[in-house]
Scaffold this motif. Structure first.
Motif, PDB file in Angstrom:
ATOM      1  N   PHE A   1      -7.183  -2.288   5.601  1.00 25.22           N
ATOM      2  CA  PHE A   1      -8.180  -3.232   5.170  1.00 25.22           C
ATOM      3  C   PHE A   1      -9.671  -2.995   5.197  1.00 25.22           C
ATOM      4  CE2 PHE A   1      -8.772  -3.945   9.809  1.00 25.22           C
ATOM      5  CZ  PHE A   1      -7.451  -3.486  10.586  1.00 25.22           C
TER       6      PHE A   1
ATOM      7  N   ARG B   1     -12.511  -1.343   8.115  1.00 22.99           N
ATOM      8  CA  ARG B   1     -11.374  -1.163   9.200  1.00 22.99           C
ATOM      9  C   ARG B   1     -11.974  -0.382  10.265  1.00 22.99           C
ATOM     10  NH1 ARG B   1      -5.153   0.977   8.490  1.00 22.99           N
ATOM     11  NH2 ARG B   1      -4.648   0.596  10.612  1.00 22.99           N
TER      12      ARG B   1
ATOM     13  N   ALA C   1      -9.229  10.212   2.487  1.00 27.64           N
ATOM     14  CA  ALA C   1      -7.844  10.718   2.307  1.00 27.64           C
ATOM     15  C   ALA C   1      -6.723   9.827   2.834  1.00 27.64           C
ATOM     16  CB  ALA C   1      -8.005  12.070   3.346  1.00 27.64           C
ATOM     17  N   ALA C   2      -5.569   9.631   2.129  1.00 19.73           N
ATOM     18  CA  ALA C   2      -4.705   8.790   2.402  1.00 19.73           C
ATOM     19  C   ALA C   2      -5.442   7.417   2.392  1.00 19.73           C
ATOM     20  CB  ALA C   2      -4.262   8.821   3.916  1.00 19.73           C
ATOM     21  N   CYS C   3      -6.070   6.920   1.350  1.00 21.14           N
ATOM     22  CA  CYS C   3      -6.682   5.884   0.981  1.00 21.14           C
ATOM     23  C   CYS C   3      -5.855   4.384   0.947  1.00 21.14           C
ATOM     24  CB  CYS C   3      -7.673   6.244  -0.418  1.00 21.14           C
ATOM     25  SG  CYS C   3      -6.465   6.242  -1.868  1.00 21.14           S
ATOM     26  N   SER C   4      -4.448   4.694   0.546  1.00 20.65           N
ATOM     27  CA  SER C   4      -3.630   3.463   0.546  1.00 20.65           C
ATOM     28  C   SER C   4      -4.422   2.691  -0.511  1.00 20.65           C
ATOM     29  CB  SER C   4      -3.741   2.652   2.011  1.00 20.65           C
ATOM     30  OG  SER C   4      -2.415   1.647   1.553  1.00 20.65           O
TER      31      SER C   4
ATOM     32  N   ASP D   1      -3.875   9.520  -2.395  1.00 24.20           N
ATOM     33  CA  ASP D   1      -2.789   9.213  -1.495  1.00 24.20           C
ATOM     34  C   ASP D   1      -1.411   9.679  -2.239  1.00 24.20           C
ATOM     35  OD1 ASP D   1      -2.474   6.533   0.861  1.00 24.20           O
ATOM     36  OD2 ASP D   1      -0.629   7.044  -0.448  1.00 24.20           O
TER      37      ASP D   1
ATOM     38  N   SER E   1       1.220   8.115  -2.322  1.00 27.83           N
ATOM     39  CA  SER E   1       2.010   6.958  -2.901  1.00 27.83           C
ATOM     40  C   SER E   1       1.528   6.694  -4.201  1.00 27.83           C
ATOM     41  CB  SER E   1       1.995   5.878  -1.858  1.00 27.83           C
ATOM     42  OG  SER E   1       2.368   4.568  -2.917  1.00 27.83           O
TER      43      SER E   1
ATOM     44  N   ASN F   1      -0.996  14.980  -1.868  1.00 27.39           N
ATOM     45  CA  ASN F   1      -0.388  15.165  -0.631  1.00 27.39           C
ATOM     46  C   ASN F   1      -1.134  15.851   0.325  1.00 27.39           C
ATOM     47  OD1 ASN F   1       1.318  15.724   1.448  1.00 27.39           O
ATOM     48  ND2 ASN F   1       2.944  16.135   0.121  1.00 27.39           N
ATOM     49  N   LEU F   2      -1.663  15.335   1.481  1.00 28.90           N
ATOM     50  CA  LEU F   2      -2.664  16.169   2.324  1.00 28.90           C
ATOM     51  C   LEU F   2      -1.932  17.440   2.797  1.00 28.90           C
ATOM     52  CD1 LEU F   2      -3.785  13.059   4.646  1.00 28.90           C
ATOM     53  CD2 LEU F   2      -5.036  14.730   3.144  1.00 28.90           C
TER      54      LEU F   2
ATOM     55  N   THR G   1       6.408   5.422   3.621  1.00 31.98           N
ATOM     56  CA  THR G   1       4.989   5.327   3.941  1.00 31.98           C
ATOM     57  C   THR G   1       4.630   3.994   4.548  1.00 31.98           C
ATOM     58  OG1 THR G   1       4.147   5.104   1.651  1.00 31.98           O
ATOM     59  CG2 THR G   1       4.144   7.323   2.458  1.00 31.98           C
ATOM     60  N   THR G   2       3.735   3.933   5.522  1.00 29.82           N
ATOM     61  CA  THR G   2       3.037   2.774   6.100  1.00 29.82           C
ATOM     62  C   THR G   2       1.627   2.590   5.245  1.00 29.82           C
ATOM     63  OG1 THR G   2       4.461   2.880   7.839  1.00 29.82           O
ATOM     64  CG2 THR G   2       2.530   1.427   7.941  1.00 29.82           C
TER      65      THR G   2
ATOM     66  N   ILE H   1       5.611  13.116   7.707  1.00 28.94           N
ATOM     67  CA  ILE H   1       5.886  11.978   8.465  1.00 28.94           C
ATOM     68  C   ILE H   1       6.986  12.273   9.281  1.00 28.94           C
ATOM     69  CG2 ILE H   1       6.362   9.544   8.497  1.00 28.94           C
ATOM     70  CD1 ILE H   1       5.009   9.516   5.743  1.00 28.94           C
TER      71      ILE H   1
ATOM     72  N   ARG I   1      -8.032   8.292   7.898  1.00 26.59           N
ATOM     73  CA  ARG I   1      -7.897   7.406   9.146  1.00 26.59           C
ATOM     74  C   ARG I   1      -6.458   6.902   9.153  1.00 26.59           C
ATOM     75  NH1 ARG I   1     -11.870   3.324  10.040  1.00 26.59           N
ATOM     76  NH2 ARG I   1     -11.502   2.844   8.102  1.00 26.59           N
ATOM     77  N   ASN I   2      -5.752   6.888  10.175  1.00 22.20           N
ATOM     78  CA  ASN I   2      -4.649   6.294  10.380  1.00 22.20           C
ATOM     79  C   ASN I   2      -3.282   6.940   9.547  1.00 22.20           C
ATOM     80  OD1 ASN I   2      -5.646   4.023  12.119  1.00 22.20           O
ATOM     81  ND2 ASN I   2      -6.814   3.637  10.325  1.00 22.20           N
ATOM     82  N   VAL I   3      -3.378   8.139   9.341  1.00 16.23           N
ATOM     83  CA  VAL I   3      -2.286   8.822   8.717  1.00 16.23           C
ATOM     84  C   VAL I   3      -2.039  10.092   9.488  1.00 16.23           C
ATOM     85  CG1 VAL I   3      -4.159  10.386   7.346  1.00 16.23           C
ATOM     86  CG2 VAL I   3      -1.716  10.030   6.673  1.00 16.23           C
TER      87      VAL I   3
HETATM   88  C1  LIG Z   1      -1.851   3.491   7.349  1.00 14.14           C
HETATM   89  S1  LIG Z   1      -2.370   3.918   5.522  1.00 14.14           S
HETATM   90  C2  LIG Z   1      -4.166   4.224   6.013  1.00 14.14           C
HETATM   91  C3  LIG Z   1      -5.069   3.910   5.119  1.00 14.14           C
HETATM   92  C4  LIG Z   1      -6.521   4.077   5.226  1.00 14.14           C
HETATM   93  N1  LIG Z   1      -6.813   5.040   5.491  1.00 14.14           N
HETATM   94  C5  LIG Z   1      -6.831   2.879   6.381  1.00 14.14           C
HETATM   95  O1  LIG Z   1      -7.071   3.663   7.401  1.00 14.14           O
HETATM   96  O2  LIG Z   1      -6.909   1.937   6.357  1.00 14.14           O
HETATM   97  C6  LIG Z   1      -1.589   5.419   5.450  1.00 14.14           C
HETATM   98  C7  LIG Z   1      -1.547   6.248   4.336  1.00 14.14           C
HETATM   99  O3  LIG Z   1      -1.232   7.403   4.415  1.00 14.14           O
HETATM  100  C8  LIG Z   1      -0.630   7.911   2.996  1.00 14.14           C
HETATM  101  N2  LIG Z   1       0.224   9.064   3.488  1.00 14.14           N
HETATM  102  C9  LIG Z   1       1.378   9.427   4.467  1.00 14.14           C
HETATM  103  N3  LIG Z   1       1.334  10.640   4.367  1.00 14.14           N
HETATM  104  C10 LIG Z   1       0.635  11.175   3.340  1.00 14.14           C
HETATM  105  C11 LIG Z   1       0.717  12.446   3.046  1.00 14.14           C
HETATM  106  N4  LIG Z   1       1.142  13.459   3.511  1.00 14.14           N
HETATM  107  N5  LIG Z   1      -0.511  12.935   2.064  1.00 14.14           N
HETATM  108  C12 LIG Z   1      -1.249  11.882   1.666  1.00 14.14           C
HETATM  109  N6  LIG Z   1      -1.158  10.686   2.150  1.00 14.14           N
HETATM  110  C13 LIG Z   1      -0.309  10.329   2.844  1.00 14.14           C
HETATM  111  C14 LIG Z   1       0.559   6.670   2.933  1.00 14.14           C
HETATM  112  O4  LIG Z   1       0.974   6.370   1.772  1.00 14.14           O
HETATM  113  C15 LIG Z   1      -0.244   5.562   3.484  1.00 14.14           C
HETATM  114  O5  LIG Z   1      -0.987   4.833   2.226  1.00 14.14           O
END
Ligand SMILES: C[S@@+](CC[C@H](N)C(=O)[O-])C[C@H]1O[C@@H](n2cnc3c(N)ncnc32)[C@H](O)[C@@H]1O
Length: 274
Positions: free
Chosen positions: A74, A77, A107-110, A137, A139, A192-193, A69-70, A19, A209-211
């Motif tokens: 929803f 989405r 991936a990065a499922c929040s 994710d 987190s 961790n990605l 992290t953000t 990040i 998406r959105n990561v």
């Molecule tokens: C904005 S949310 C996106 C959630 C979902 N994918 C969506 O589009 O609604 C971003 C997520 O990425 C995760 N994240 C950030 N860096 C990451 C990493 N290096 N590996 C895995 N997850 C990560 C954060 O913890 C957060 O929950």
């Protein structure tokens, strides 16, 4: 906060999670790290950063990264990827043959809305027993919430059609719990990605998406290459509305007319035409 404190925290989050915190994001450190600083007894960001520069602070470093992290998410989405998924799932399932399960990575499922949206699409097609969704994710807290599958009134009002709410959720106090049937097909783990993704296995569909928006270009390229390794040759990759593979990797091709939908390069023609 001193410039040195900002630099320490920004470097930490970049190396641990990829990040990138621009100097314009300095304002958010106080808000995001306030609770952690109080809980850990740090009076300000300078003392927190000084501690992070000393050895043996793995637990604190992980907590700081997680707090920065953000996690916004929803149900359904952006809509379009799920419309595409609705069309592509039957094709992929028939290509795999009887008995085989289709594997979907969120991936990065929040907090799990994306993974459960996939499960709801499969259910609406009568294909729930044919899929397995894996959400990962960085987190720990959001993964705990995703597993629990309990959402506030506000969260279920964002993107979730009311028929889906009635069908797949049960009200509990002021909150909504997703059904066991949906939970049974979705599994969540911290991950961790930037780490080795091979243990996750192969997937037919990947949502990431959105990561990528939080990463610099080399990190985006690295993550996209790792995901290409995990995706079946006739599989599909979904990215967020502000994300693309263009200029980052030649492992994926854009599916014409489908915003945010990508196929592995060399994918069979029918994979692109759904
Ligand atoms: C904005 S949310 C996106 C959630 C979902 N994918 C969506 O589009 O609604 C971003 C997520 O990425 C995760 N994240 C950030 N860096 C990451 C990493 N290096 N590996 C895995 N997850 C990560 C954060 O913890 C957060 O929950």
């Amino acid at each position: 906060m001193s410039g040195a404190a900002f630099d320490t925290i920004a470097a930490l989050v970049r190396s641990r999670a990829g990040i990138v915190l621009g100097a314009d994001k300095a304002y958010m450190l106080d808000t995001r790290l306030g609770g952690l600083m109080r809980a850990e007894g740090f009076g300000n960001l300078d003392s927190l950063a000084a501690k992070l520069r000393s050895p043996g602070t793995e637990r604190l470093a992980a907590a700081v990264t997680e707090a920065l992290t953000t996690n916004e998410s929803f149900f359904f989405r952006d809509g379009k990827p799920f419309d595409h998924l609705r069309r592509v799932l039957p094709r992929l399932i028939s290509a795999r043959g009887a008995g085989a399960k289709l594997r979907v990575l969120s991936a990065a499922c929040s907090t799990g809305q994306e993974a459960y949206s996939v499960a709801m699409v499969a259910e609406s097609l009568g294909l729930l027993s044919r899929i397995e969704v894996v959400g990962t994710d960085l987190s720990v807290e959001v993964v705990r919430r995703a597993r629990e599958g309990v959402y506030s009134q506000f969260e279920v009002q964002r993107g979730l059609p009311v028929q889906m709410l009635v069908k797949h959720f049960k009200q509990e106090g002021g909150q909504w719990r997703i059904s066991e049937a949906m939970r049974a097909v979705a599994r969540f783990e911290t991950g961790n990605l930037l780490a080795d993704l091979r243990h996750l296995g192969r997937f037919d569909v990947v949502f990431c998406r959105n990561v990528l928006i939080y990463f610099d270009a080399p990190t985006k390229t690295r993550v996209l290459s790792a995901l290409a390794e995990r995706l079946a040759p006739d599989g599909v990759l979904y990215l967020g509305g502000a994300e693309t593979v263009l200029g980052l990797t030649d492992r994926f091709t854009v599916i014409e007319g489908e915003r945010g939908v990508y196929a592995p390069v060399g994918s069979p023609k029918q994979a692109l035409a759904v």
